[in-house]
Write an enzyme that holds these catalytic residues in place. Structure first.
Site, PDB file in Angstrom:
ATOM      1  N   PRO A 178      17.361 -13.815 -19.217  1.00 49.29           N
ATOM      2  CA  PRO A 178      16.818 -12.654 -18.162  1.00 49.29           C
ATOM      3  C   PRO A 178      15.416 -13.191 -17.752  1.00 49.29           C
ATOM      4  O   PRO A 178      14.556 -13.925 -18.536  1.00 49.29           O
ATOM      5  CB  PRO A 178      16.722 -11.644 -19.096  1.00 49.29           C
ATOM      6  CG  PRO A 178      16.996 -12.161 -20.548  1.00 49.29           C
ATOM      7  CD  PRO A 178      17.850 -13.485 -20.233  1.00 49.29           C
ATOM      8  N   ASN A 179      15.044 -13.097 -16.422  1.00 53.95           N
ATOM      9  CA  ASN A 179      13.840 -13.099 -15.617  1.00 53.95           C
ATOM     10  C   ASN A 179      13.437 -14.516 -15.338  1.00 53.95           C
ATOM     11  O   ASN A 179      12.509 -14.757 -14.618  1.00 53.95           O
ATOM     12  CB  ASN A 179      12.447 -12.641 -16.778  1.00 53.95           C
ATOM     13  CG  ASN A 179      12.727 -11.134 -16.936  1.00 53.95           C
ATOM     14  OD1 ASN A 179      12.801 -10.280 -16.132  1.00 53.95           O
ATOM     15  ND2 ASN A 179      12.581 -10.770 -18.090  1.00 53.95           N
ATOM     16  N   ARG A 204       6.399 -15.822 -10.120  1.00 59.45           N
ATOM     17  CA  ARG A 204       5.512 -14.920 -10.869  1.00 59.45           C
ATOM     18  C   ARG A 204       4.991 -16.076 -12.030  1.00 59.45           C
ATOM     19  O   ARG A 204       5.631 -16.809 -12.580  1.00 59.45           O
ATOM     20  CB  ARG A 204       6.147 -13.826 -11.519  1.00 59.45           C
ATOM     21  CG  ARG A 204       6.837 -13.038 -10.495  1.00 59.45           C
ATOM     22  CD  ARG A 204       5.972 -11.847 -10.034  1.00 59.45           C
ATOM     23  NE  ARG A 204       6.834 -10.762  -9.278  1.00 59.45           N
ATOM     24  CZ  ARG A 204       7.223 -11.108  -8.248  1.00 59.45           C
ATOM     25  NH1 ARG A 204       7.140 -11.975  -7.616  1.00 59.45           N
ATOM     26  NH2 ARG A 204       7.989  -9.777  -7.697  1.00 59.45           N
ATOM     27  N   TYR A 222       4.507 -20.498 -16.799  1.00 62.81           N
ATOM     28  CA  TYR A 222       5.899 -20.914 -16.303  1.00 62.81           C
ATOM     29  C   TYR A 222       5.992 -22.041 -15.129  1.00 62.81           C
ATOM     30  O   TYR A 222       7.102 -22.719 -15.044  1.00 62.81           O
ATOM     31  CB  TYR A 222       6.810 -20.098 -16.365  1.00 62.81           C
ATOM     32  CG  TYR A 222       7.381 -19.200 -17.502  1.00 62.81           C
ATOM     33  CD1 TYR A 222       7.817 -19.598 -18.450  1.00 62.81           C
ATOM     34  CD2 TYR A 222       6.728 -17.809 -17.644  1.00 62.81           C
ATOM     35  CE1 TYR A 222       8.103 -18.975 -19.618  1.00 62.81           C
ATOM     36  CE2 TYR A 222       6.804 -17.027 -18.540  1.00 62.81           C
ATOM     37  CZ  TYR A 222       7.629 -17.485 -19.687  1.00 62.81           C
ATOM     38  OH  TYR A 222       7.864 -16.855 -20.745  1.00 62.81           O
ATOM     39  N   ASN A 270      19.179 -21.710 -21.784  1.00 65.31           N
ATOM     40  CA  ASN A 270      18.018 -20.764 -22.001  1.00 65.31           C
ATOM     41  C   ASN A 270      18.339 -19.371 -22.233  1.00 65.31           C
ATOM     42  O   ASN A 270      18.203 -18.848 -20.868  1.00 65.31           O
ATOM     43  CB  ASN A 270      16.912 -21.433 -20.808  1.00 65.31           C
ATOM     44  CG  ASN A 270      15.489 -20.762 -21.052  1.00 65.31           C
ATOM     45  OD1 ASN A 270      15.329 -19.874 -22.176  1.00 65.31           O
ATOM     46  ND2 ASN A 270      14.711 -21.199 -20.323  1.00 65.31           N
ATOM     47  N   ALA A 274      14.479 -14.133 -23.543  1.00 61.47           N
ATOM     48  CA  ALA A 274      13.793 -13.377 -24.763  1.00 61.47           C
ATOM     49  C   ALA A 274      15.093 -13.159 -25.597  1.00 61.47           C
ATOM     50  O   ALA A 274      15.026 -12.875 -26.578  1.00 61.47           O
ATOM     51  CB  ALA A 274      13.521 -11.875 -23.988  1.00 61.47           C
ATOM     52  N   GLU A 284      20.400 -25.733 -26.859  1.00 59.26           N
ATOM     53  CA  GLU A 284      19.308 -24.562 -26.524  1.00 59.26           C
ATOM     54  C   GLU A 284      18.019 -25.261 -25.839  1.00 59.26           C
ATOM     55  O   GLU A 284      17.373 -26.005 -26.523  1.00 59.26           O
ATOM     56  CB  GLU A 284      18.927 -23.933 -27.844  1.00 59.26           C
ATOM     57  CG  GLU A 284      17.648 -22.892 -27.653  1.00 59.26           C
ATOM     58  CD  GLU A 284      17.351 -22.353 -29.269  1.00 59.26           C
ATOM     59  OE1 GLU A 284      17.889 -22.564 -30.051  1.00 59.26           O
ATOM     60  OE2 GLU A 284      16.178 -21.588 -29.049  1.00 59.26           O
ATOM     61  N   HIS A 318      14.039 -24.377 -23.841  1.00 63.12           N
ATOM     62  CA  HIS A 318      13.013 -23.637 -23.465  1.00 63.12           C
ATOM     63  C   HIS A 318      12.065 -24.404 -22.555  1.00 63.12           C
ATOM     64  O   HIS A 318      11.639 -25.456 -22.849  1.00 63.12           O
ATOM     65  CB  HIS A 318      12.372 -23.045 -24.720  1.00 63.12           C
ATOM     66  CG  HIS A 318      13.360 -22.202 -25.498  1.00 63.12           C
ATOM     67  ND1 HIS A 318      13.585 -20.991 -25.085  1.00 63.12           N
ATOM     68  CD2 HIS A 318      13.762 -22.338 -26.388  1.00 63.12           C
ATOM     69  CE1 HIS A 318      14.698 -20.312 -25.816  1.00 63.12           C
ATOM     70  NE2 HIS A 318      14.667 -21.304 -26.915  1.00 63.12           N
ATOM     71  N   ARG A 334       3.589 -20.242 -29.152  1.00 59.77           N
ATOM     72  CA  ARG A 334       3.143 -19.005 -28.399  1.00 59.77           C
ATOM     73  C   ARG A 334       3.122 -17.832 -29.352  1.00 59.77           C
ATOM     74  O   ARG A 334       2.614 -17.925 -30.674  1.00 59.77           O
ATOM     75  CB  ARG A 334       4.241 -18.780 -27.295  1.00 59.77           C
ATOM     76  CG  ARG A 334       4.221 -19.827 -26.398  1.00 59.77           C
ATOM     77  CD  ARG A 334       5.267 -19.515 -25.039  1.00 59.77           C
ATOM     78  NE  ARG A 334       4.808 -18.307 -24.505  1.00 59.77           N
ATOM     79  CZ  ARG A 334       5.500 -17.873 -23.647  1.00 59.77           C
ATOM     80  NH1 ARG A 334       6.881 -18.181 -23.286  1.00 59.77           N
ATOM     81  NH2 ARG A 334       5.131 -16.748 -22.839  1.00 59.77           N
TER      82      ARG A 334
END
Ligand code: CA2
Length: 149
Positions: A10-11, A18, A23, A75, A78, A99, A101, A108
């Site tokens: 998501p996102n 953004r 990012y 990835n 969230a 996995e 990221h 973070r």
């Protein structure tokens, strides 16, 4: 030809559009293009799916075996931190999942430090921006070459 599936959670469709301070400016299309170029060099086909919906990602993981994917690069965004459904789907399939990221989730906010999927994946690569995906792809390329040798 061996093929791999790259799943973006998501996102991630907002990448490069953004919050560039977190990012970066690289878009998801840029990342996918880099993966395609390197995969092609190595004689691997790459398919891509981005979804904001947990069930769509679960379906894609479940279908990965029957569709003949040799590896999944994931990835989960969230969902990494709380989706038991995605964890269970990874655990249920025989296709190895790496996995990735973009950010180093361990430096973070506290809630990002824990990945519920880490115990069921092959390994985690985090903190290298788009290069996290490229590093995962190098692992795939090496593993597939070893399997052929
Ligand atoms: O660092 C990563 O790759 C993450 O998986 C990204 C997720 C975050 O929830 C994870 O903790 C770490 C967030 C992806 C959202 O991406 C955006 C991109 C641009 C603008 C807004 C969100």
């Amino acid at each position: 030809m061996e093929k791999i599936l790259v799943l973006h959670g998501p996102n991630l469709n907002l990448l490069g559009k953004r919050e560039p301070e977190i990012y970066g400016r690289t878009t998801l299309a840029d990342i996918n293009a880099m993966i395609v170029a390197r995969a092609k060099e190595a004689g691997i086909e790459a398919d891509f799916l981005q979804s904001n919906h947990e069930g769509v990602l679960v379906d894609a993981l479940q279908e990965a075996t029957e569709k003949g994917y040799a590896f999944v690069i994931l990835n989960a965004a969230a969902f990494t931190h709380y989706s038991i459904a995605i964890r269970d789907a990874i655990a249920a399939i025989s296709v190895p999942v790496i996995e990735v990221h973009l950010s180093n989730i361990h430096r973070r906010e506290e809630f990002r430090h824990h990945s519920v999927i880490s115990p069921v994946v092959m390994g985690q690569i985090a903190g290298f921006g788009a290069d996290s995906y490229m590093a995962a792809l190098e692992v795939v390329i090496r593993r597939l070459a070893e399997a052929k040798a």
